[in-house]
Design a protein around this motif. Sequence first.
Motif, PDB file in Angstrom:
ATOM      1  N   ASP A  51       0.829  -1.201   0.000  1.00 48.98           N
ATOM      2  CA  ASP A  51       0.000   0.000   0.000  1.00 48.98           C
ATOM      3  C   ASP A  51       0.869   1.259   0.000  1.00 48.98           C
ATOM      4  O   ASP A  51       0.577   2.216  -0.710  1.00 48.98           O
ATOM      5  CB  ASP A  51      -0.926  -0.011   1.215  1.00 48.98           C
ATOM      6  CG  ASP A  51      -2.011   1.046   1.118  1.00 48.98           C
ATOM      7  OD1 ASP A  51      -2.630   1.159   0.049  1.00 48.98           O
ATOM      8  OD2 ASP A  51      -2.228   1.750   2.116  1.00 48.98           O
ATOM      9  N   LEU A  52       1.933   1.246   0.768  1.00 46.94           N
ATOM     10  CA  LEU A  52       2.827   2.408   0.807  1.00 46.94           C
ATOM     11  C   LEU A  52       3.548   2.609  -0.523  1.00 46.94           C
ATOM     12  O   LEU A  52       3.936   3.730  -0.853  1.00 46.94           O
ATOM     13  CB  LEU A  52       3.847   2.252   1.934  1.00 46.94           C
ATOM     14  CG  LEU A  52       3.274   2.360   3.343  1.00 46.94           C
ATOM     15  CD1 LEU A  52       4.351   2.048   4.375  1.00 46.94           C
ATOM     16  CD2 LEU A  52       2.682   3.736   3.596  1.00 46.94           C
ATOM     17  N   ALA A  53       3.702   1.558  -1.290  1.00 47.68           N
ATOM     18  CA  ALA A  53       4.334   1.660  -2.606  1.00 47.68           C
ATOM     19  C   ALA A  53       3.374   2.227  -3.653  1.00 47.68           C
ATOM     20  O   ALA A  53       3.778   2.485  -4.780  1.00 47.68           O
ATOM     21  CB  ALA A  53       4.846   0.294  -3.046  1.00 47.68           C
ATOM     22  N   GLY A  54       2.106   2.414  -3.280  1.00 52.59           N
ATOM     23  CA  GLY A  54       1.147   3.019  -4.194  1.00 52.59           C
ATOM     24  C   GLY A  54       0.138   2.065  -4.793  1.00 52.59           C
ATOM     25  O   GLY A  54      -0.712   2.479  -5.577  1.00 52.59           O
ATOM     26  N   PHE A  55       0.220   0.804  -4.468  1.00 51.61           N
ATOM     27  CA  PHE A  55      -0.730  -0.185  -4.979  1.00 51.61           C
ATOM     28  C   PHE A  55      -1.671  -0.555  -3.845  1.00 51.61           C
ATOM     29  O   PHE A  55      -1.239  -1.128  -2.858  1.00 51.61           O
ATOM     30  CB  PHE A  55       0.003  -1.440  -5.455  1.00 51.61           C
ATOM     31  CG  PHE A  55       1.075  -1.155  -6.454  1.00 51.61           C
ATOM     32  CD1 PHE A  55       0.761  -0.921  -7.775  1.00 51.61           C
ATOM     33  CD2 PHE A  55       2.400  -1.110  -6.075  1.00 51.61           C
ATOM     34  CE1 PHE A  55       1.747  -0.659  -8.700  1.00 51.61           C
ATOM     35  CE2 PHE A  55       3.396  -0.849  -6.982  1.00 51.61           C
ATOM     36  CZ  PHE A  55       3.070  -0.616  -8.306  1.00 51.61           C
ATOM     37  N   SER A  56      -2.941  -0.226  -3.969  1.00 50.48           N
ATOM     38  CA  SER A  56      -3.874  -0.504  -2.888  1.00 50.48           C
ATOM     39  C   SER A  56      -5.133  -1.169  -3.419  1.00 50.48           C
ATOM     40  O   SER A  56      -5.888  -0.574  -4.185  1.00 50.48           O
ATOM     41  CB  SER A  56      -4.254   0.780  -2.165  1.00 50.48           C
ATOM     42  OG  SER A  56      -5.221   0.515  -1.187  1.00 50.48           O
ATOM     43  N   VAL A  57      -5.345  -2.392  -3.009  1.00 52.95           N
ATOM     44  CA  VAL A  57      -6.555  -3.113  -3.411  1.00 52.95           C
ATOM     45  C   VAL A  57      -7.778  -2.438  -2.806  1.00 52.95           C
ATOM     46  O   VAL A  57      -8.786  -2.232  -3.480  1.00 52.95           O
ATOM     47  CB  VAL A  57      -6.462  -4.588  -2.966  1.00 52.95           C
ATOM     48  CG1 VAL A  57      -7.759  -5.315  -3.265  1.00 52.95           C
ATOM     49  CG2 VAL A  57      -5.284  -5.266  -3.626  1.00 52.95           C
ATOM     50  N   VAL A  58      -7.704  -2.059  -1.545  1.00 58.45           N
ATOM     51  CA  VAL A  58      -8.846  -1.435  -0.867  1.00 58.45           C
ATOM     52  C   VAL A  58      -9.198  -0.108  -1.538  1.00 58.45           C
ATOM     53  O   VAL A  58     -10.357   0.170  -1.818  1.00 58.45           O
ATOM     54  CB  VAL A  58      -8.545  -1.232   0.629  1.00 58.45           C
ATOM     55  CG1 VAL A  58      -9.644  -0.458   1.303  1.00 58.45           C
ATOM     56  CG2 VAL A  58      -8.314  -2.564   1.317  1.00 58.45           C
ATOM     57  N   ARG A  59      -8.212   0.717  -1.827  1.00 58.94           N
ATOM     58  CA  ARG A  59      -8.452   2.009  -2.465  1.00 58.94           C
ATOM     59  C   ARG A  59      -9.040   1.807  -3.858  1.00 58.94           C
ATOM     60  O   ARG A  59      -9.950   2.538  -4.266  1.00 58.94           O
ATOM     61  CB  ARG A  59      -7.142   2.793  -2.541  1.00 58.94           C
ATOM     62  CG  ARG A  59      -7.347   4.256  -2.839  1.00 58.94           C
ATOM     63  CD  ARG A  59      -6.057   5.054  -2.785  1.00 58.94           C
ATOM     64  NE  ARG A  59      -5.137   4.525  -1.783  1.00 58.94           N
ATOM     65  CZ  ARG A  59      -3.834   4.333  -2.013  1.00 58.94           C
ATOM     66  NH1 ARG A  59      -3.296   4.618  -3.177  1.00 58.94           N
ATOM     67  NH2 ARG A  59      -3.062   3.860  -1.066  1.00 58.94           N
ATOM     68  N   ASP A  60      -8.545   0.830  -4.597  1.00 62.25           N
ATOM     69  CA  ASP A  60      -9.064   0.571  -5.935  1.00 62.25           C
ATOM     70  C   ASP A  60     -10.525   0.128  -5.883  1.00 62.25           C
ATOM     71  O   ASP A  60     -11.346   0.543  -6.693  1.00 62.25           O
ATOM     72  CB  ASP A  60      -8.243  -0.491  -6.647  1.00 62.25           C
ATOM     73  CG  ASP A  60      -6.824   0.018  -6.981  1.00 62.25           C
ATOM     74  OD1 ASP A  60      -6.625   1.246  -6.938  1.00 62.25           O
ATOM     75  OD2 ASP A  60      -5.963  -0.826  -7.253  1.00 62.25           O
ATOM     76  N   VAL A  61     -10.871  -0.729  -4.926  1.00 63.01           N
ATOM     77  CA  VAL A  61     -12.246  -1.196  -4.783  1.00 63.01           C
ATOM     78  C   VAL A  61     -13.152  -0.030  -4.397  1.00 63.01           C
ATOM     79  O   VAL A  61     -14.257   0.114  -4.938  1.00 63.01           O
ATOM     80  CB  VAL A  61     -12.334  -2.332  -3.739  1.00 63.01           C
ATOM     81  CG1 VAL A  61     -13.781  -2.640  -3.389  1.00 63.01           C
ATOM     82  CG2 VAL A  61     -11.633  -3.567  -4.270  1.00 63.01           C
ATOM     83  N   LEU A  62     -12.714   0.835  -3.502  1.00 63.89           N
ATOM     84  CA  LEU A  62     -13.541   1.978  -3.093  1.00 63.89           C
ATOM     85  C   LEU A  62     -13.727   2.950  -4.249  1.00 63.89           C
ATOM     86  O   LEU A  62     -14.787   3.570  -4.372  1.00 63.89           O
ATOM     87  CB  LEU A  62     -12.911   2.687  -1.894  1.00 63.89           C
ATOM     88  CG  LEU A  62     -12.944   1.901  -0.584  1.00 63.89           C
ATOM     89  CD1 LEU A  62     -12.227   2.676   0.509  1.00 63.89           C
ATOM     90  CD2 LEU A  62     -14.360   1.591  -0.166  1.00 63.89           C
ATOM     91  N   ASN A  63     -12.746   3.103  -5.122  1.00 61.93           N
ATOM     92  CA  ASN A  63     -12.890   3.981  -6.271  1.00 61.93           C
ATOM     93  C   ASN A  63     -13.877   3.416  -7.284  1.00 61.93           C
ATOM     94  O   ASN A  63     -14.523   4.148  -8.005  1.00 61.93           O
ATOM     95  CB  ASN A  63     -11.536   4.223  -6.944  1.00 61.93           C
ATOM     96  CG  ASN A  63     -10.685   5.198  -6.156  1.00 61.93           C
ATOM     97  OD1 ASN A  63     -11.208   5.977  -5.360  1.00 61.93           O
ATOM     98  ND2 ASN A  63      -9.390   5.132  -6.329  1.00 61.93           N
ATOM     99  N   LEU A  64     -13.980   2.091  -7.363  1.00 61.10           N
ATOM    100  CA  LEU A  64     -14.938   1.487  -8.284  1.00 61.10           C
ATOM    101  C   LEU A  64     -16.371   1.665  -7.810  1.00 61.10           C
ATOM    102  O   LEU A  64     -17.302   1.696  -8.610  1.00 61.10           O
ATOM    103  CB  LEU A  64     -14.646  -0.013  -8.436  1.00 61.10           C
ATOM    104  CG  LEU A  64     -13.354  -0.374  -9.173  1.00 61.10           C
ATOM    105  CD1 LEU A  64     -13.165  -1.875  -9.167  1.00 61.10           C
ATOM    106  CD2 LEU A  64     -13.410   0.144 -10.605  1.00 61.10           C
ATOM    107  N   VAL A  65     -16.567   1.808  -6.498  1.00 60.14           N
ATOM    108  CA  VAL A  65     -17.916   1.934  -5.933  1.00 60.14           C
ATOM    109  C   VAL A  65     -18.495   3.310  -6.256  1.00 60.14           C
ATOM    110  O   VAL A  65     -19.679   3.442  -6.516  1.00 60.14           O
ATOM    111  CB  VAL A  65     -17.887   1.696  -4.402  1.00 60.14           C
ATOM    112  CG1 VAL A  65     -19.227   2.023  -3.774  1.00 60.14           C
ATOM    113  CG2 VAL A  65     -17.489   0.261  -4.128  1.00 60.14           C
ATOM    114  N   HIS A  66     -17.677   4.328  -6.281  1.00 61.52           N
ATOM    115  CA  HIS A  66     -18.174   5.690  -6.507  1.00 61.52           C
ATOM    116  C   HIS A  66     -18.641   5.884  -7.900  1.00 61.52           C
ATOM    117  O   HIS A  66     -18.281   5.766  -8.890  1.00 61.52           O
ATOM    118  CB  HIS A  66     -17.098   6.720  -6.158  1.00 61.52           C
ATOM    119  CG  HIS A  66     -16.910   6.826  -4.698  1.00 61.52           C
ATOM    120  ND1 HIS A  66     -15.978   6.064  -4.023  1.00 61.52           N
ATOM    121  CD2 HIS A  66     -17.518   7.545  -3.746  1.00 61.52           C
ATOM    122  CE1 HIS A  66     -16.005   6.339  -2.749  1.00 61.52           C
ATOM    123  NE2 HIS A  66     -16.952   7.249  -2.552  1.00 61.52           N
TER     124      HIS A  66
END
Length: 66
Positions: A51-66
């Motif tokens: 996640d600190l490297a810039g790859f976030s599964v959680v962030r990507d999933v939350l962006n798909l919901v919006h």
Amino acid sequence: MQTNKATELPPVAPAYNGIDRNAFLLGWKPQAELWNGRLAMIGFAAYLLWDLAGFSVVRDVLNLVH
């Protein structure tokens, strides 16, 4: 049993059910819970670094919901 003079604790943790605590055993045994916890900690640390490297599964999933 030999103890550490500074802490009055044994130098090595006692065995569970007569078997070494660090033995990798399959099944419902206390050693399995220790290994489960260790592997979970490694997984959480790996995800944090990912996640600190810039790859976030959680962030990507939350962006798909919006």
